[in-house]
Design a protein around this motif. Structure first.
Motif, PDB file in Angstrom:
ATOM      1  N   LYS A 150       0.444 -68.175  70.006  1.00 56.17           N
ATOM      2  CA  LYS A 150      -0.076 -66.860  70.381  1.00 56.17           C
ATOM      3  C   LYS A 150       0.322 -66.472  71.799  1.00 56.17           C
ATOM      4  O   LYS A 150       0.525 -65.295  72.094  1.00 56.17           O
ATOM      5  N   GLU A 151       0.436 -67.461  72.694  1.00 61.34           N
ATOM      6  CA  GLU A 151       0.862 -67.189  74.072  1.00 61.34           C
ATOM      7  C   GLU A 151       2.283 -66.626  74.116  1.00 61.34           C
ATOM      8  O   GLU A 151       2.625 -65.884  75.025  1.00 61.34           O
ATOM      9  N   ARG A 152       3.097 -66.987  73.143  1.00 61.23           N
ATOM     10  CA  ARG A 152       4.491 -66.517  73.107  1.00 61.23           C
ATOM     11  C   ARG A 152       4.670 -65.359  72.127  1.00 61.23           C
ATOM     12  O   ARG A 152       5.770 -65.086  71.673  1.00 61.23           O
ATOM     13  N   MET A 153       3.571 -64.672  71.833  1.00 53.81           N
ATOM     14  CA  MET A 153       3.579 -63.570  70.877  1.00 53.81           C
ATOM     15  C   MET A 153       4.591 -62.487  71.262  1.00 53.81           C
ATOM     16  O   MET A 153       5.308 -61.977  70.402  1.00 53.81           O
ATOM     17  N   GLY A 154       4.660 -62.136  72.527  1.00 55.56           N
ATOM     18  CA  GLY A 154       5.585 -61.091  72.966  1.00 55.56           C
ATOM     19  C   GLY A 154       7.025 -61.441  72.658  1.00 55.56           C
ATOM     20  O   GLY A 154       7.784 -60.609  72.137  1.00 55.56           O
ATOM     21  N   GLU A 155       7.396 -62.663  72.950  1.00 52.36           N
ATOM     22  CA  GLU A 155       8.759 -63.129  72.681  1.00 52.36           C
ATOM     23  C   GLU A 155       9.040 -63.159  71.170  1.00 52.36           C
ATOM     24  O   GLU A 155      10.110 -62.744  70.723  1.00 52.36           O
ATOM     25  N   ILE A 156       8.067 -63.620  70.411  1.00 48.58           N
ATOM     26  CA  ILE A 156       8.232 -63.688  68.954  1.00 48.58           C
ATOM     27  C   ILE A 156       8.401 -62.289  68.376  1.00 48.58           C
ATOM     28  O   ILE A 156       9.285 -62.044  67.558  1.00 48.58           O
TER      29      ILE A 156
END
Length: 126
Positions: free
Chosen positions: A69-75
């Motif tokens: 979830k912390e890397r949601m933007g990148e995903i």
């Protein structure tokens, strides 16, 4: 409510793309365990996607889910690049743990125990 054909098609498309993204980001194999995208359920307006992740031999699944979830933007950015030609708007992603594997393992253990108990009962009667 049953999913429409379009919801299923878009869900499969998002699932395939997310699987590739997880592989590129190194989320598919983590600490000796595996993570896979088990299913994607789309809302009728195709603006939200519920992504169910299956985690096999991950020590702390909830912590891993938080890392994802912390890397949601990148995903989501990578999803937009991959699906930009097929979709007008990239759906909002919500990640959930898929506990189907845990359920299957528990059921298998119960069946083994039942068979052992039956075998013990039969041996005791003989």
């Amino acid at each position: 409510m049953q999913e429409t054909k379009r919801q299923k098609q878009i869900g499969q498309l998002v699932q395939q793309e997310l699987s590739g993204i997880f592989q590129r980001l190194g989320f598919n194999v983590v600490d000796g365990g595996m993570i896979s995208v088990a299913a994607v359920k789309m809302t009728p307006d195709l603006l939200e996607a519920k992504v169910y992740l299956s985690m096999f031999q991950i020590k702390a699944p909830s912590e891993m889910l938080e890392r994802i979830k912390e890397r949601m933007g990148e995903i989501k950015k990578l999803l937009g690049i991959g699906l930009g030609k097929q979709l007008r708007r990239i759906p909002e992603l919500s990640f959930f743990l898929d506990d189907t594997l845990d359920y299957v393992f528990k059921m298998e253990e119960l069946f083994k125990k039942i068979k052992e108990d039956d075998a013990n009962i039969k041996d005791g009667k003989k």
